[in-house]
Design a protein around this motif. Structure first.
Motif, PDB file in Angstrom:
ATOM      1  N   VAL A   4      -5.969 -19.889 -24.036  1.00  0.00           N
ATOM      2  CA  VAL A   4      -6.672 -19.524 -25.267  1.00  0.00           C
ATOM      3  C   VAL A   4      -5.734 -19.360 -26.451  1.00  0.00           C
ATOM      4  O   VAL A   4      -6.159 -19.446 -27.578  1.00  0.00           O
ATOM      5  N   ALA A   5      -4.485 -19.085 -26.134  1.00  0.00           N
ATOM      6  CA  ALA A   5      -3.562 -18.881 -27.239  1.00  0.00           C
ATOM      7  C   ALA A   5      -3.278 -20.203 -27.936  1.00  0.00           C
ATOM      8  O   ALA A   5      -2.796 -20.254 -29.040  1.00  0.00           O
ATOM      9  N   GLN A 221      -7.050 -21.544 -46.586  1.00  0.00           N
ATOM     10  CA  GLN A 221      -8.504 -21.642 -46.488  1.00  0.00           C
ATOM     11  C   GLN A 221      -9.242 -21.098 -47.709  1.00  0.00           C
ATOM     12  O   GLN A 221     -10.414 -21.388 -47.918  1.00  0.00           O
TER      13      GLN A 221
ATOM     14  N   ARG B  28     -11.456 -14.040 -22.225  1.00  0.00           N
ATOM     15  CA  ARG B  28     -10.751 -15.182 -22.812  1.00  0.00           C
ATOM     16  C   ARG B  28     -11.586 -15.824 -23.913  1.00  0.00           C
ATOM     17  O   ARG B  28     -11.076 -16.234 -24.949  1.00  0.00           O
ATOM     18  N   LEU B  31     -11.180 -13.718 -26.852  1.00  0.00           N
ATOM     19  CA  LEU B  31      -9.872 -13.916 -27.469  1.00  0.00           C
ATOM     20  C   LEU B  31      -9.848 -15.197 -28.305  1.00  0.00           C
ATOM     21  O   LEU B  31      -9.239 -15.255 -29.359  1.00  0.00           O
ATOM     22  N   ARG B  32     -10.568 -16.190 -27.795  1.00  0.00           N
ATOM     23  CA  ARG B  32     -10.666 -17.445 -28.530  1.00  0.00           C
ATOM     24  C   ARG B  32     -11.291 -17.220 -29.916  1.00  0.00           C
ATOM     25  O   ARG B  32     -10.849 -17.773 -30.920  1.00  0.00           O
ATOM     26  N   ARG B  35      -8.730 -15.629 -32.125  1.00  0.00           N
ATOM     27  CA  ARG B  35      -7.750 -16.623 -32.559  1.00  0.00           C
ATOM     28  C   ARG B  35      -8.280 -17.394 -33.770  1.00  0.00           C
ATOM     29  O   ARG B  35      -7.585 -17.640 -34.738  1.00  0.00           O
ATOM     30  N   ARG B  36      -9.549 -17.728 -33.683  1.00  0.00           N
ATOM     31  CA  ARG B  36     -10.167 -18.470 -34.764  1.00  0.00           C
ATOM     32  C   ARG B  36     -10.187 -17.656 -36.061  1.00  0.00           C
ATOM     33  O   ARG B  36      -9.907 -18.177 -37.141  1.00  0.00           O
ATOM     34  N   LEU B  39      -6.742 -17.743 -37.592  1.00  0.00           N
ATOM     35  CA  LEU B  39      -6.429 -19.023 -38.225  1.00  0.00           C
ATOM     36  C   LEU B  39      -7.212 -19.188 -39.526  1.00  0.00           C
ATOM     37  O   LEU B  39      -6.707 -19.724 -40.510  1.00  0.00           O
ATOM     38  N   GLU B  40      -8.440 -18.705 -39.531  1.00  0.00           N
ATOM     39  CA  GLU B  40      -9.233 -18.802 -40.755  1.00  0.00           C
ATOM     40  C   GLU B  40      -8.720 -17.867 -41.843  1.00  0.00           C
ATOM     41  O   GLU B  40      -9.000 -18.062 -43.017  1.00  0.00           O
ATOM     42  N   PHE B  45      -0.187 -20.880 -37.276  1.00  0.00           N
ATOM     43  CA  PHE B  45      -0.658 -21.097 -35.909  1.00  0.00           C
ATOM     44  C   PHE B  45       0.369 -20.671 -34.856  1.00  0.00           C
ATOM     45  O   PHE B  45       0.005 -20.217 -33.786  1.00  0.00           O
ATOM     46  N   ARG B  49      -0.223 -17.819 -32.135  1.00  0.00           N
ATOM     47  CA  ARG B  49      -0.024 -18.022 -30.698  1.00  0.00           C
ATOM     48  C   ARG B  49       0.759 -16.860 -30.087  1.00  0.00           C
ATOM     49  O   ARG B  49       0.375 -16.300 -29.060  1.00  0.00           O
ATOM     50  N   MET B  52      -1.413 -13.764 -30.028  1.00  0.00           N
ATOM     51  CA  MET B  52      -2.478 -13.778 -29.028  1.00  0.00           C
ATOM     52  C   MET B  52      -1.945 -13.520 -27.624  1.00  0.00           C
ATOM     53  O   MET B  52      -2.630 -12.949 -26.785  1.00  0.00           O
TER      54      MET B  52
END
Ligand SMILES: Nc1nc2c(ncn2[C@@H]2O[C@H](COP(=O)(O)OP(=O)(O)OP(=O)(O)O)[C@@H](O)[C@H]2O)c(=O)[nH]1
Ligand SMILES: Nc1nc2c(ncn2[C@@H]2O[C@H](COP(=O)(O)OP(=O)(O)OP(=O)(O)O)[C@@H](O)[C@H]2O)c(=O)[nH]1
Ligand SMILES: [Mg+2]
Ligand SMILES: [Mg+2]
Lengths: 291, 306
Positions: A4-5, A221, B28, B31-32, B35-36, B39-40, B45, B49, B52
């Motif tokens: 997921v990372a 963004q 998980r 967590l995804r 992560r999003r 990033l937003e 990134f 990583r 996370m």
């Protein structure tokens, strides 16, 4: 393992190493494409990979490039500036958030148009920021074009009005109006911009003929919110992407194109008045995916 | 009252909870989502990583698996982790033991160096320190006039040598003047430049040698995207910056760059720029910033109550 990372790409295709789709995703995110556009683009590649059409990293890159070109070429993608053929001057209005390169872009445009044999006038519609009027005046001297000044604190709509008056008197072909940088969240300042736009249209039918939003390529963004908000207040006709001589890739323009269908008309590639070039879709698609 | 992220996470977890057990795949999935969000918010990134990985370890521990509201619990963990990764304590300006304290402003074009110089000058003056600003941007048209205007606005003298291109010479003479005038603080504005522009980065190195500044403040636009890492690293490698100012945070930028820049340089964020006017300077609060990046309100107190 599902890491997921690393990635959102869930389907791993047989015969491909896991790294390649992830690598692609990293590259896109790293170039500021944003999550949704990145997922769409990797999705395209994933589909091709599943069908066995794309196998190697090179195939992936080519597929993504083609997709980027397709997105940027669809709809409004003409980089040519729109001129006024109905009598009177052509008017360009330049807008954007703080420090993106509006004033410098005006100097570059003025230089470009002057070299094409047009009589150009630039107008100091930023009456707010310290030194802004003087900055534009210096550029007018360097470019060798007409200049409409102002005093600090003056209503920018009045400056725009003056500029059109003087443009008629001096028989100028193109008037480019500078505006103060403003964050798209600043309601009063956004209304002020709307007024400038309105005054131009009242004074001259069809003006402004271009309303260009200047976007700093290092922007992430937040560019989406910027273009959305500016576009809601004044009808934008195109984007100028600046500071492309730096290391930022400017990938956000792909998401912007999908969402707002605005052409990128020029890119800024330096601080000199010669550092403006028309946006080339193929070249952009090539460079944005370079490691 | 919970914001988007918590809602989303509760959505992710609701299916699992119906069955009574919260499994690893569910977490998980959560967590995804996080992560999003990072990033937003323009967190780089690579920094995302690393971040996370740390969160994952904690989240897979007992705390989340057994929590009544695992979504909120997860957000709480992320919020705590973010806060600690943004630098634990607020970090004031370093003042030199022997005055004057020299502050150098550096950064990319248009990031807000000159404006921030004016803001810091105002702050210093209000704290009763005799302050001067120096115009070392000899390239941008009317950069000197801009600084002079700001100087007038805050009532702080500005040293400039209009027409001169000798940046190091200007700086040296300004410093001598400041010493003889017994200034407490001298702020040097420099031209914007790309971190890959060797010639101009070299100019900054020479300035640093002459000025021996107590602070080299890297000024970054709060709206900056993924490149924040390379840019900050470029300036830090060349100059060993002492702190960061994140500007234009009065808008709606999420400011993930704060995490990225701190992540790669380890240098504290000293101020936020929150307006074009000279009073638009705020101290940096890691926990508020964490909330902003996650688009969360005061997560900690809400979870505590739940
Ligand atoms: N490297 C590089 N620098 C640029 C480019 N365009 C503008 N700049 C620089 O960016 C800084 C800001 O440019 P301005 O033209 O003053 O920006 P602005 O949008 O008018 O700024 P405000 O009026 O303060 O909102 C200046 O230092 C310019 O020299 C470009 O294409 N590349
Ligand atoms: N809204 C807002 N605008 C800011 C802030 N800080 C700076 N600005 C604006 O951003 C623009 C650029 O600021 P400058 O101080 O000229 O930036 P700079 O880094 O000195 O620019 P160069 O010298 O050209 O590299 C100006 O329009 C400022 O008014 C802030 O915190 N909030
Ligand atoms: Mg300007
Ligand atoms: Mg400056």
């Amino acid at each position: 393992i599902v890491d997921v990372a690393l990635t959102d790409v869930s389907v791993l295709v047989k015969g491909l190493d896991e790294g390649s789709l992830e690598g692609l995703e990293e590259q896109l995110i790293g170039a500021d494409f944003g999550v949704p556009a990145t997922l769409r683009l990797t999705g395209v590649v994933e589909t091709l990979a599943e069908r066995g059409v794309a196998r190697s990293q090179r195939d992936f890159l080519r597929a993504v490039r083609e997709e980027i070109v397709a997105i940027l070429s669809a709809g409004r993608s003409d980089t040519a500036l729109r001129f006024n053929y109905e009598g009177g001057p052509t008017v360009f209005l330049i807008v954007g958030v703080n420090g993106v390169g509006k004033t410098t872009t005006i100097a570059k445009l003025a230089h470009r148009l002057t070299r094409q044999g047009r009589r150009v006038m630039i107008a100091a519609g930023d009456t707010f920021r310290a030194g802004a009027i003087e900055q534009l005046r210096r550029w007018a001297e360097r470019v060798g074009c007409e200049f409409v000044g102002s005093e600090p604190g003056r209503d920018p709509a009045a400056v725009a009005f003056d500029a059109l008056e003087q443009a008629r008197e001096k028989n100028v072909d193109v008037v480019i109006v500078d505006t103060a940088g403003r964050l798209h969240t600043q309601g009063d300042l956004m209304k002020e911009l709307e007024k400038v736009h309105r005054v131009l249209g009242k004074k001259l039918d069809g003006a402004p003929h271009e309303t260009l939003a200047v976007l700093d390529s290092t922007t992430g963004q937040n560019a989406m919110a910027q273009i959305r908000s500016f576009g809601q207040l004044v009808p934008l006709t195109g984007i100028v992407l600046t500071k492309m001589d730096g290391t930022a890739k400017g990938g956000i323009v792909v998401a912007l194109k999908e969402e707002f269908d605005l052409p990128v008309k020029f890119i800024g590639v330096g601080e000199k008045m010669t550092d403006l070039v028309p946006f080339e879709i193929e070249q952009f698609a090539e460079e944005v995916m370079e490691a | 009252m919970f914001d988007q992220l918590s809602d989303k996470l509760e959505g992710v977890f609701s299916g699992l909870r119906q069955r009574g057990v919260l499994t690893e795949p569910m977490i998980r999935e959560g967590l995804r989502e996080i992560r999003r969000v990072l990033l937003e918010a323009d967190v780089n990134f690579q920094v995302t990583r690393d971040f996370m990985k740390r969160v994952e370890e904690k989240a897979l521990g007992e705390r989340v698996l057994k929590a009544v509201s695992p979504g909120q619990q997860l957000v709480k963990i992320v919020h705590e982790e973010l806060t600690s990764m943004l630098g634990e304590r607020r970090s004031p300006l370093a003042l030199a033991p022997i005055p004057p304290t020299v502050i150098m402003m550096v950064g990319l074009q248009g990031s807000g160096k000159t404006t921030t110089a004016g803001k810091i000058a105002r702050k210093m003056k209000r704290e009763m320190r005799q302050t001067r600003m120096v115009a070392c941007d000899v390239y941008r048209p009317a950069a000197v006039e801009q600084l002079q205007t700001l100087g007038e606005q805050v009532g702080v003298p500005v040293y400039a040598e209009p027409g001169s291109q000798d940046v190091v010479g200007i700086a040296r003479r300004a410093l001598e003047l400041a010493q003889s005038e017994r200034d407490r603080v001298v702020i040097f504005d420099t031209a914007g430049r790309l971190q890959i522009d060797e010639q101009l980065m070299d100019e900054l190195k020479r300035l640093k040698e002459v000025l021996k500044p107590a602070e080299i403040l890297f000024v970054a636009d709060g709206m900056i995207g993924q490149e924040s890492v390379n840019v900050a690293k470029g300036f830090d490698d060349a100059l060993d910056i002492t702190g960061v100012v994140l500007t234009k945070m009065d808008g709606d930028a999420r400011g993930g760059a704060a995490l990225s820049i701190y992540g790669v340089t380890g240098k504290p964020i000293k101020f936020l720029g929150v307006g074009e006017k000279l009073d638009g300077l705020e101290e940096f609060h890691p926990e508020r910033m964490a909330g902003r990046i996650l688009q969360q309100g005061d997560v900690l107190s809400l979870v505590e109550k739940a």
